[in-house]
Motif scaffolding. Structure first.
Motif, short mmCIF file in Angstrom:
data_model
loop_
_atom_site.label_atom_id
_atom_site.label_comp_id
_atom_site.label_asym_id
_atom_site.label_seq_id
_atom_site.Cartn_x
_atom_site.Cartn_y
_atom_site.Cartn_z
N GLU A 1 6.59 -12.75 -19.09
CA GLU A 1 4.46 -12.14 -18.08
C GLU A 1 4.01 -11.43 -19.13
OE1 GLU A 1 2.37 -11.59 -14.92
OE2 GLU A 1 3.74 -13.88 -14.83
N GLU A 2 4.87 -10.74 -19.49
CA GLU A 2 4.90 -10.30 -21.32
C GLU A 2 3.74 -10.24 -21.71
OE1 GLU A 2 7.66 -7.17 -21.71
OE2 GLU A 2 7.74 -5.91 -19.48
N ARG A 3 4.32 -11.35 -22.09
CA ARG A 3 3.68 -11.88 -23.37
C ARG A 3 2.63 -13.57 -22.90
NH1 ARG A 3 8.02 -9.72 -23.29
NH2 ARG A 3 9.29 -8.53 -24.90
N LYS A 4 2.66 -14.02 -21.66
CA LYS A 4 2.12 -15.13 -21.42
C LYS A 4 1.25 -14.90 -22.01
CE LYS A 4 -0.60 -13.90 -17.05
NZ LYS A 4 -0.31 -14.22 -15.86
N ASP A 5 0.25 -14.46 -22.45
CA ASP A 5 -1.77 -15.00 -23.63
C ASP A 5 -1.55 -14.64 -24.58
OD1 ASP A 5 -2.72 -14.20 -20.73
OD2 ASP A 5 -3.14 -11.90 -21.32
N LYS A 6 0.40 -15.02 -25.34
CA LYS A 6 0.18 -15.18 -26.35
C LYS A 6 1.83 -16.09 -27.03
CE LYS A 6 -1.16 -12.78 -29.18
NZ LYS A 6 -2.31 -13.28 -30.46
N ASN B 1 -9.43 -16.45 -33.93
CA ASN B 1 -9.16 -15.83 -33.57
C ASN B 1 -7.59 -14.74 -34.22
OD1 ASN B 1 -11.23 -16.44 -31.92
ND2 ASN B 1 -9.77 -18.16 -30.47
N GLU B 2 -8.05 -13.10 -33.05
CA GLU B 2 -6.79 -12.38 -33.81
C GLU B 2 -5.88 -11.84 -32.66
OE1 GLU B 2 -5.91 -10.16 -37.52
OE2 GLU B 2 -8.36 -9.81 -37.33
N ALA C 1 6.24 -11.91 -34.35
CA ALA C 1 5.16 -12.95 -34.91
C ALA C 1 3.28 -12.60 -34.28
CB ALA C 1 5.27 -14.06 -34.66
N ILE C 2 4.19 -11.64 -32.75
CA ILE C 2 3.35 -11.33 -31.40
C ILE C 2 2.34 -9.99 -32.54
CG2 ILE C 2 2.22 -10.68 -29.52
CD1 ILE C 2 4.34 -12.96 -28.55
N GLY C 3 3.44 -9.13 -32.60
CA GLY C 3 2.71 -8.13 -33.11
C GLY C 3 1.78 -8.27 -34.75
#
Length: 152
Positions: free
Chosen positions: A63-68, A151-152, A28-30
């Motif tokens: 941590e690696e994904r925290k913005d998403k 937002n993308e 989903a993040i990808g």
């Protein structure tokens, strides 16, 4: 701009057998979506899973994904451990609304979305989201193609 948030990693329908799976979330993040995840902290470790501690993850994964990630704390210990961090987390059980640690209003799926809130599964009641900041959905791909700004 409407924020588009995948509910537990779901993009195009509800697939409970995959929900909260780290690989599913990464898919989903990808595809450019944020993801609401269910997290627990038990026996000194973080776990993803809605009803129980299902997939062990470490803080580096978070941590690696925290913005998403929109982190739904599913037990009190998870809330306690995340308190004071810069992750976007929240706790609610059956409350109508809650406020995330980043100041967003998170509306429970049982209520009509509020102005400037994140609407959760609004399509189940055909609720209007024109005044919302975002949508969290199992069918988030449909929201992406619905004509709403995002937002993308």
């Amino acid at each position: 701009m409407l924020k588009l948030i995948s509910h537990r990693g779901n993009i195009n329908g509800k697939f409970e057998g995959f929900e909260n799976n780290p690989n599913y979330i990464d898919t989903a993040i990808g595809q450019g979506f944020d993801v609401e995840v269910d997290i627990r902290f038990t026996k000194g470790n973080f776990y993803l899973g809605h009803d129980y501690a299902q997939y062990q993850i470490d803080e580096e994964w978070l941590e690696e994904r925290k913005d998403k990630l929109w982190i739904h704390c599913k037990n009190h210990k998870a809330l306690e451990v995340l308190d004071g961090t810069d992750y976007n987390y929240f706790w609610h059980h059956d409350d109508d609304v809650t406020i995330t640690s980043h100041g967003y209003i998170w509306a429970h799926p049982k209520i009509e979305p509020l102005k400037n809130s994140i609407a959760v599964i609004p399509e189940s009641n055909n609720w209007n989201v024109k005044d919302c900041l975002g949508v969290c959905s199992d069918n988030i791909i449909k929201w992406k193609h619905s004509g709403y700004s995002y937002n993308e």
